[in-house]
Write an enzyme that holds these catalytic residues in place. Structure first.
Site, mmCIF file in Angstrom:
data_model
loop_
_atom_site.group_PDB
_atom_site.id
_atom_site.type_symbol
_atom_site.label_atom_id
_atom_site.label_comp_id
_atom_site.label_asym_id
_atom_site.label_seq_id
_atom_site.Cartn_x
_atom_site.Cartn_y
_atom_site.Cartn_z
ATOM 1 N N ARG A 14 -41.074 37.419 -2.951
ATOM 2 C CA ARG A 14 -42.067 38.227 -2.237
ATOM 3 C C ARG A 14 -42.175 37.840 -0.776
ATOM 4 N NH1 ARG A 14 -46.788 36.947 -6.367
ATOM 5 N NH2 ARG A 14 -45.738 34.946 -6.093
ATOM 6 N N ASP A 36 -30.531 32.909 -1.142
ATOM 7 C CA ASP A 36 -31.316 32.740 -2.358
ATOM 8 C C ASP A 36 -30.588 31.769 -3.278
ATOM 9 O OD1 ASP A 36 -33.458 33.070 -4.121
ATOM 10 O OD2 ASP A 36 -33.565 35.226 -3.743
ATOM 11 N N GLY A 99 -42.830 26.690 5.894
ATOM 12 C CA GLY A 99 -44.108 27.148 5.363
ATOM 13 C C GLY A 99 -44.348 26.648 3.954
ATOM 14 N N THR A 100 -43.404 25.886 3.422
ATOM 15 C CA THR A 100 -43.533 25.298 2.090
ATOM 16 C C THR A 100 -44.705 24.327 2.060
ATOM 17 O OG1 THR A 100 -41.129 25.437 1.845
ATOM 18 C CG2 THR A 100 -42.298 23.995 0.313
ATOM 19 N N PRO A 124 -49.276 24.227 7.154
ATOM 20 C CA PRO A 124 -49.684 24.639 5.812
ATOM 21 C C PRO A 124 -49.946 26.129 5.703
ATOM 22 C CG PRO A 124 -51.504 23.582 6.938
ATOM 23 C CD PRO A 124 -50.289 23.395 7.805
ATOM 24 N N HIS A 156 -56.054 31.557 -5.152
ATOM 25 C CA HIS A 156 -54.696 32.082 -5.021
ATOM 26 C C HIS A 156 -54.248 32.713 -6.338
ATOM 27 C CE1 HIS A 156 -54.473 29.572 -1.376
ATOM 28 N NE2 HIS A 156 -53.485 30.363 -1.014
ATOM 29 N N LYS A 160 -49.106 30.309 -8.178
ATOM 30 C CA LYS A 160 -49.078 29.185 -7.228
ATOM 31 C C LYS A 160 -49.071 27.874 -8.000
ATOM 32 C CE LYS A 160 -51.196 27.393 -2.997
ATOM 33 N NZ LYS A 160 -49.876 27.321 -2.322
ATOM 34 N N GLY A 166 -52.273 23.927 0.408
ATOM 35 C CA GLY A 166 -52.030 23.190 1.646
ATOM 36 C C GLY A 166 -53.004 23.583 2.739
#
Length: 268
Positions: A14, A36, A99-100, A124, A156, A160, A166
């Site tokens: 996504r 991927d 962004g992990t 985060p 969330h 998740k 984060g």
């Protein structure tokens, strides 16, 4: 200035699709590669097929080979995979937007070490609105530093895997720092049973997981007779994508260094 060439990890997911779409719609950027994991149904398809836009970049699982076509790799995956990609970027001299979430202290140390050689934006939450909220929280905490109990509530989607988020932890760090506290010492993660009277020096965290909630965060400053709340709600993942691309453009002027979105937005 030439267009920044972007690579996206997790292209079939996504967030990956959102990043591809946002990149293709920004004339300051070029999608140079899309990746991927082995076995993904996205492999062999074009990025354009994934998002319904013209683009002939084929999704591959060979990150090392694809790095030669990009200036910046954007990664919103899992900590273990992100660190593998980080080392590849370091060897190739390619910047990275991370962004992990869910990194332990040793993972964060690896990121900081890599940033001595390449530019890294590690945050985060990449959404511009959330980073404005961080700044508001810093101000609020300094003013409401006496007589207010602080609670952080985040929600969330059911998929998740880390909690608290984060972003929630970063909010806690911002508030704790403004109050001269150490979050590791004052955080309370959930409550159950007979807990006794609330310690006014603590910062509480509550987590909600369910459905397809993109991301809600509220910090409450609870006083006597009043409550101040600073809230950010995301209704789609596009703000994260747009913030990440803003970070990628920011990195074009840096050869190395560890940055976050506060640096990108000039909020320091």
């Amino acid at each position: 200035m030439s267009a920044t060439r972007i690579g996206v990890v997790g292209a079939g997911g996504r967030m990956g699709r959102m990043l591809i779409e946002a990149t293709l719609k920004d004339d300051r950027l070029v999608l140079g590669a899309a990746f991927d994991v082995p076995g993904s149904p996205a492999l062999g398809k074009t990025a354009g097929e994934l998002v319904g836009l013209p683009c002939d970049v084929v999704v591959t699982d060979d990150v090392a080979a694809g790095l030669k076509n990009i200036d910046c790799l954007i990664d919103f995956t899992r900590p273990q995979g992100t660190l593998v990609h980080l080392e590849l970027c370091r060897k190739a001299g390619v910047g990275m937007v991370i962004g992990t979430t869910g990194f332990e202290a040793d993972g964060k140390a690896v990121i900081a070490e890599a940033a001595k050689d390449i530019p890294v934006v590690f945050a985060p939450n990449m959404a511009v609105g959330v980073n404005v909220a961080f700044k508001l929280l810093e101000t609020a905490a300094r003013i409401l530093n006496q007589g207010y109990d602080i609670e952080i509530v985040e929600a969330h989607h059911r998929l998740k895997v880390d909690a608290p988020s984060g972003t929630a932890l970063r909010m806690g760090e911002v508030v704790a720092s403004a109050l001269g506290r150490d979050l590791e010492e004052c955080a309370v993660y959930g409550r159950e049973g007979v807990t006794g009277e609330r310690d006014p020096s603590t910062i509480g965290f509550a987590t909600v997981r369910g459905g397809d909630i993109v991301g809600d965060h509220t910090v409450m400053f609870c006083g006597i007779g009043e409550r101040v709340e600073i809230t950010h709600k995301a209704s789609s993942r596009m703000p994260y994508a747009l913030g990440s691309l803003r970070a990628a453009r920011f990195m074009a002027g840096h050869k190395s260094g560890l940055f976050d979105m506060q640096d990108v937005l000039g909020l320091r």
